[in-house]
Every structure is written in C-alpha cells, then in structure tokens.
Design a protein around this motif. Structure first.
Motif, PDB file in Angstrom:
ATOM      1  N   ASP A 109     -38.666  64.210 -50.757  1.00 24.88           N
ATOM      2  CA  ASP A 109     -38.376  62.847 -50.323  1.00 24.88           C
ATOM      3  C   ASP A 109     -37.724  62.101 -51.480  1.00 24.88           C
ATOM      4  O   ASP A 109     -38.388  61.688 -52.424  1.00 24.88           O
ATOM      5  N   PHE A 110     -36.418  61.919 -51.386  1.00 17.52           N
ATOM      6  CA  PHE A 110     -35.652  61.317 -52.477  1.00 17.52           C
ATOM      7  C   PHE A 110     -35.439  59.821 -52.195  1.00 17.52           C
ATOM      8  O   PHE A 110     -34.320  59.332 -52.201  1.00 17.52           O
ATOM      9  N   SER A 111     -36.513  59.100 -51.989  1.00 17.06           N
ATOM     10  CA  SER A 111     -36.405  57.670 -51.717  1.00 17.06           C
ATOM     11  C   SER A 111     -35.947  56.898 -52.948  1.00 17.06           C
ATOM     12  O   SER A 111     -35.410  55.780 -52.820  1.00 17.06           O
ATOM     13  N   SER A 112     -36.142  57.474 -54.125  1.00 19.35           N
ATOM     14  CA  SER A 112     -35.732  56.789 -55.354  1.00 19.35           C
ATOM     15  C   SER A 112     -34.209  56.653 -55.449  1.00 19.35           C
ATOM     16  O   SER A 112     -33.718  55.833 -56.227  1.00 19.35           O
ATOM     17  N   TYR A 113     -33.461  57.444 -54.676  1.00 13.83           N
ATOM     18  CA  TYR A 113     -32.002  57.280 -54.649  1.00 13.83           C
ATOM     19  C   TYR A 113     -31.662  55.844 -54.272  1.00 13.83           C
ATOM     20  O   TYR A 113     -30.882  55.162 -54.951  1.00 13.83           O
TER      21      TYR A 113
ATOM     22  N   SER B  77     -30.224  49.954 -54.836  1.00 13.76           N
ATOM     23  CA  SER B  77     -30.602  48.548 -54.714  1.00 13.76           C
ATOM     24  C   SER B  77     -30.559  47.849 -56.073  1.00 13.76           C
ATOM     25  O   SER B  77     -30.024  46.737 -56.199  1.00 13.76           O
ATOM     26  N   ARG B  78     -31.105  48.499 -57.087  1.00  7.22           N
ATOM     27  CA  ARG B  78     -31.118  47.912 -58.433  1.00  7.22           C
ATOM     28  C   ARG B  78     -29.698  47.726 -58.967  1.00  7.22           C
ATOM     29  O   ARG B  78     -29.385  46.715 -59.600  1.00  7.22           O
ATOM     30  N   SER B  79     -28.827  48.669 -58.708  1.00  7.69           N
ATOM     31  CA  SER B  79     -27.455  48.596 -59.210  1.00  7.69           C
ATOM     32  C   SER B  79     -26.661  47.509 -58.499  1.00  7.69           C
ATOM     33  O   SER B  79     -25.825  46.839 -59.107  1.00  7.69           O
TER      34      SER B  79
ATOM     35  N   HIS C 135     -29.782  60.178 -61.532  1.00  7.43           N
ATOM     36  CA  HIS C 135     -30.319  60.334 -62.886  1.00  7.43           C
ATOM     37  C   HIS C 135     -31.845  60.400 -62.905  1.00  7.43           C
ATOM     38  O   HIS C 135     -32.439  60.943 -63.833  1.00  7.43           O
ATOM     39  N   VAL C 136     -32.490  59.865 -61.851  1.00  6.05           N
ATOM     40  CA  VAL C 136     -33.953  59.871 -61.836  1.00  6.05           C
ATOM     41  C   VAL C 136     -34.522  61.281 -61.672  1.00  6.05           C
ATOM     42  O   VAL C 136     -35.703  61.500 -61.951  1.00  6.05           O
TER      43      VAL C 136
ATOM     44  N   ASP D 283     -38.956  52.536 -49.663  1.00  3.21           N
ATOM     45  CA  ASP D 283     -39.308  51.516 -50.642  1.00  3.21           C
ATOM     46  C   ASP D 283     -38.934  50.122 -50.121  1.00  3.21           C
ATOM     47  O   ASP D 283     -37.888  49.957 -49.476  1.00  3.21           O
ATOM     48  N   PRO D 284     -39.765  49.114 -50.401  1.00  2.00           N
ATOM     49  CA  PRO D 284     -39.449  47.751 -49.933  1.00  2.00           C
ATOM     50  C   PRO D 284     -38.105  47.226 -50.434  1.00  2.00           C
ATOM     51  O   PRO D 284     -37.495  46.365 -49.784  1.00  2.00           O
ATOM     52  N   SER D 285     -37.641  47.737 -51.584  1.00  2.00           N
ATOM     53  CA  SER D 285     -36.371  47.255 -52.133  1.00  2.00           C
ATOM     54  C   SER D 285     -35.150  47.860 -51.444  1.00  2.00           C
ATOM     55  O   SER D 285     -34.030  47.410 -51.658  1.00  2.00           O
TER      56      SER D 285
END
Length: 502
Positions: free
Chosen positions: A211-215, A220-222, A440-441, A379-381
């Motif tokens: 689960d690559f939700s961090s993508y 979102s951060r960028s 990168h994560v 993720d909420p973001s």
C-alpha cells in the motif's frame, strides 16, 4: 550464434511483435514524453551517432541449466571515449521500458565517460522494448520476468561483453540506473560484487510496498511547497477540484455527460468502474506534475499546475483542472482522456509486446509478483478521490493474472527479505533522491555506512540528477551532480589501488 549474426537477426525476429498501447495511464505517458524530449536534447541532425546496437543470446531461465531456451537481449554501446582495454565500463541498466541510443550518450554514463575514458554500455531489461523472448507475454512466459532474472542478465552481459570487447579484468564496472533500474543497479552490486564494482542508484524504490499511500502524501506536500511553486491554496484547490468532480460523477446521467465533455473523457461516465478510471488518469496528471517537476519535457510542473488551478478561482477549481487537462492532452497529442476500465483491463491482458515506451502488462505483472507499489488515497492529506483502493488494485492482479491478494502480499514480503528493503547492505552504492519525488520515501535517504551513502536533494524530482543539465537547475541539483562525480572519482581511484577486490 555469432554476435554479428545475432545483430542481424534481432530486428527481424522481433519486428512482428510490436504493438500499440491504447489505454496506458497518463502518468506513464508523461514519463515516456519526458524521456523522449530529453533523449533528443543535444542531438545534431546529420551527425553520425557513436551509439551502436548489439544483441546477446541470454538463457530464458538462467537458474535452470537443463533449460536450453534462449532469447536475444538488446544492448547499446558507445566506444567513442573508451581508453581500451583497461578503461572503466559505465553500465546503464535498463528498467521497465525500451532503451534507445541516448542511453549511452546522456545521463551520468554519457556525461562522465569522456573524463574517465569509459566504455558506455546499456542493457535493455528482458521482456521490454525489443528484448522480448519468443512466445511473447503469455503468463507461462512471464514467470521468467523478475528482478532476479534481470540481475542474472546483467551478470551474464558483463561476462560476454568483456569477451566481445576484450575488456581488461582490471576494468571496474560501474552500474547506473534510475527508478526501478536504480534499484537494479544497487542490487547488482549487492548480489554480484565480483562483477559490479560500484553503483549509482537514482530515485531507487528499494523498499517493496503493498500500500503506497505515502506517494500521495508527498504529492500533497509538494503542491503546498512554495519552494517549487506550490502553495497551501493550490493544494486545497486541487482537493476541491477532485471533490467537485467526484461528487458530480455520483449525480445523474445529465451531470455525468456534462462532466465527460468538460474533462475531455473519451467515453461515457455512467459506470462506476469508468468513473474510477477517469479519476485515476487525472490523479496521474497531477502526480506527474510533481514527479517530473521542472524537468525538460514535462508539460506541467507544480508551478504551472498551480497557476492554472488558481487562475480561474471565480469559475471554481474544476475550471483550472480543465485547462490543465487541455494543455496535457495537446502536448501528448491525445484526443481525450482514456476513461474505460474495460479498455485498461484489455490492454493488461494483451500478450503482444510493445516495442517502445513502458510495457504495461509486463510492469503490472512485476508489481503483482514482486513489488506492490499500489498508490492509494487513505491519508487525510490526500487531495484525490478515495475510490482508488488497495483491494481494487489487488483484484486486478487476480483478474489479469489469476494471482490472489494473499500471494501478492507474500511476494512483497519475499522481495524485501531477499534484497533487504531500505537496508540492503551493499557497499560502494550511492543513493540519490529528490525530496519532492513521491518515490523517494521508498529509497535510502540517509547514509547507512561509510560505503553506502545517500543524498537527498532539496526541490528536485524523480531522476532529476540523470536528466541533461540545464541553466535553470536548482543549486541543490547542481551540487548533487558534482558530488556524484566526486564519488565516482573516489571509487575509480580505489579500483586502481585494489584491482580485483570485491
């Protein structure tokens, strides 16, 4: 068969296997476009290219000596700067797409070769481009497609090319690769240290992840990062645009038909599966702006996307997204956005290979049998629709290849056990990443020891260090390339002092 004969037969054997992709994801199309534009940079019309194509016979199953089947694997070579026979060999390892002549002319190998008198070689990954075994992409054939098979090909190529080009035993081989191929470069050093002296692994997702939700967390951060042209207002506007679109798709046929026209969808949006397919394509448009931010060839970077999204606030954020869609479709020469789930599934089931671009069926098979990498929006973001679930993507592995979700989960675990995940334990490997690159994560972001170093470059995107240098490159990227050259100098000096040392 002699190399010369193989050189002649390769195109004849494989020309009939070419296919045309019709429903590929927008993100993969953007990646292809960026690579094509960058490959043309610096080319001079009418000037003969120093890149030469060659073919190697490789065993279909390198782990079974009783299996005598083989296939032709394409490679490219550039001898222009080589100080034969003991100059270093810079090996560009291919990934999930075809390789062309620019693979030995540009990037770190092509740029650094003149100074070091290096022979530059690139090796196309098995089952991609024109390196497809006889029999095509049938499921019985695909069991010979894996990163382990690809690494065995690298080892075999090192041995055979050393004989063909009379490369000295004291010549150090340096592996280079980006993205999945960056992982292969690091793993080649890990698994075959007697053949690969060192490796530069750019944007290498060495950690398999189901689960690559961090993508989407990075996306979102960028989008909110002023350093690359984003802002919190832009991030919120993108989220609002997708929320508005998601809500509209849940309305009646009249609203769905209006949205089909507004977002340039190729087909009706009445079926939930087709709606999800459209939303995934649009996620790829935004994700591509982040993943390839500021690179030559990308139609929209973060700054450009945010400008369009925020320019028409009086009409609503969806209006800005429509402008972005129009620009990207024009750049990619597409009439509309693919929106048929059935079409996407049919493409994944198509066993006829494609000669160029990302191999959709092949790469999806590798995600189902090795890596996962399924991008979700939990993720909420996350600014996108929640329709892109892990379970739906796992079911696609079952639908296309007959692989159960449990088997995919087990495969991801096996990959990390075999290679070590984000602690691979290889020496003489430099991991290079950009901090706005969503991948990168899953890479190595901090040095794991004196001989397993890492750089995280501020404000740079996916494989930016491998792209042709531009005056507009961020200072962090310029310094990063200089550090890569310095690291290479140290490795090659060490090779002179300790020739033949693993």
């Amino acid at each position: 068969m002699a190399p010369a004969a193989a050189l002649l037969m390769g195109p004849l054997l494989l020309a009939s296997l070419w296919g045309v992709s019709t429903a590929r994801s927008l993100l993969s199309r953007l990646g292809d476009h960026v690579q094509e534009v960058q490959a043309r940079l610096g080319q001079r019309l009418g000037e003969p290219s120093p890149a030469k194509v060659g073919w190697l016979w490789q065993p279909l199953d390198p782990f079974n000596s009783s299996d005598q089947r083989s296939f032709l694997q394409r490679y490219w070579v550039n001898t222009r700067h080589w100080r034969s026979p003991d100059g270093p060999v810079f090996l560009h390892i291919g990934g999930e797409s075809s390789l062309g002549p620019s693979s030995v002319l540009k990037g770190h190998p092509g740029t650094l070769a003149p100074h070091w008198g290096a022979l530059v070689v690139s090796l196309e990954h098995r089952f991609y481009g024109r390196s497809v075994p006889p029999g095509g992409l049938d499921i019985a054939q695909l069991r010979f497609l894996s990163s382990r098979h690809a690494l065995a090909d690298v080892a075999s190529a090192c041995v055979h090319l050393s004989r063909i080009y009379n490369i000295s035993a004291s010549s150090p081989w340096i592996g280079f690769g980006g993205s999945y191929a960056g992982s292969l470069a690091a793993w080649a050093r890990l698994k075959y240290p007697h053949l690969i002296w060192a490796a530069v692994a750019s944007s290498a997702p060495v950690q398999a992840q189901l689960d690559f939700s961090s993508y989407n967390q990075v996306v979102s951060r960028s989008l909110a990062d002023p350093a690359v042209g984003g802002s919190p207002q832009c991030q919120r506007a993108v989220a609002q645009a997708f929320s508005e679109l998601d809500h509209g798709l849940s309305e009646g046929k009249e609203t769905q038909a209006a949205l089909q026209s507004e977002v340039r969808a190729c087909g009706p949006l009445e079926i939930p599966e087709d709606q999800a397919e459209l939303l995934e394509q649009l996620e790829g448009l935004v994700g591509g702006a982040v993943q390839y931010d500021q690179q030559v060839g990308v139609p929209l970077d973060v700054r450009g996307l945010c400008h369009l999204i925020l320019a028409n606030q009086t009409k609503g954020p969806l209006s800005g997204l429509e402008d972005a869609i129009q620009l990207v479709l024009h750049t990619l020469d597409l009439p509309c956005l693919p929106s048929s789930k059935a079409g996407a599934v049919a493409e994944l089931k198509d066993t006829s290979p494609q000669a160029v671009g990302v191999g959709s069926r092949q790469w999806f098979y590798q995600t189902c049998t090795e890596f996962g990498y399924y991008i979700t929006c939990k993720d909420p973001s996350c600014p996108f629709s929640r329709r892109r679930t892990l379970s739906a993507q796992l079911q696609l592995c079952t639908q296309v290849f007959g692989l159960s979700p449990a088997s995919v989960t087990e495969a991801v675990t096996r990959t990390n056990t075999y290679y070590g995940g984000q602690s691979p334990g290889a020496t003489r490997v430099l991991f290079v990443n950009g901090d706005i690159d969503p991948w990168h994560v899953l890479s190595v972001r901090q040095a794991l020891g004196p001989s397993e170093s890492a750089m995280l470059l501020r404000g740079t995107s996916h494989c930016s260090d491998m792209a042709p240098p531009q005056p507009s490159d961020p200072l962090s990227l310029q310094r990063g390339r200089w550090k890569i050259a310095q690291q290479l100098m140290m490795w090659l000096q060490e090779a002179k002092v300790n020739p033949g040392s693993p």
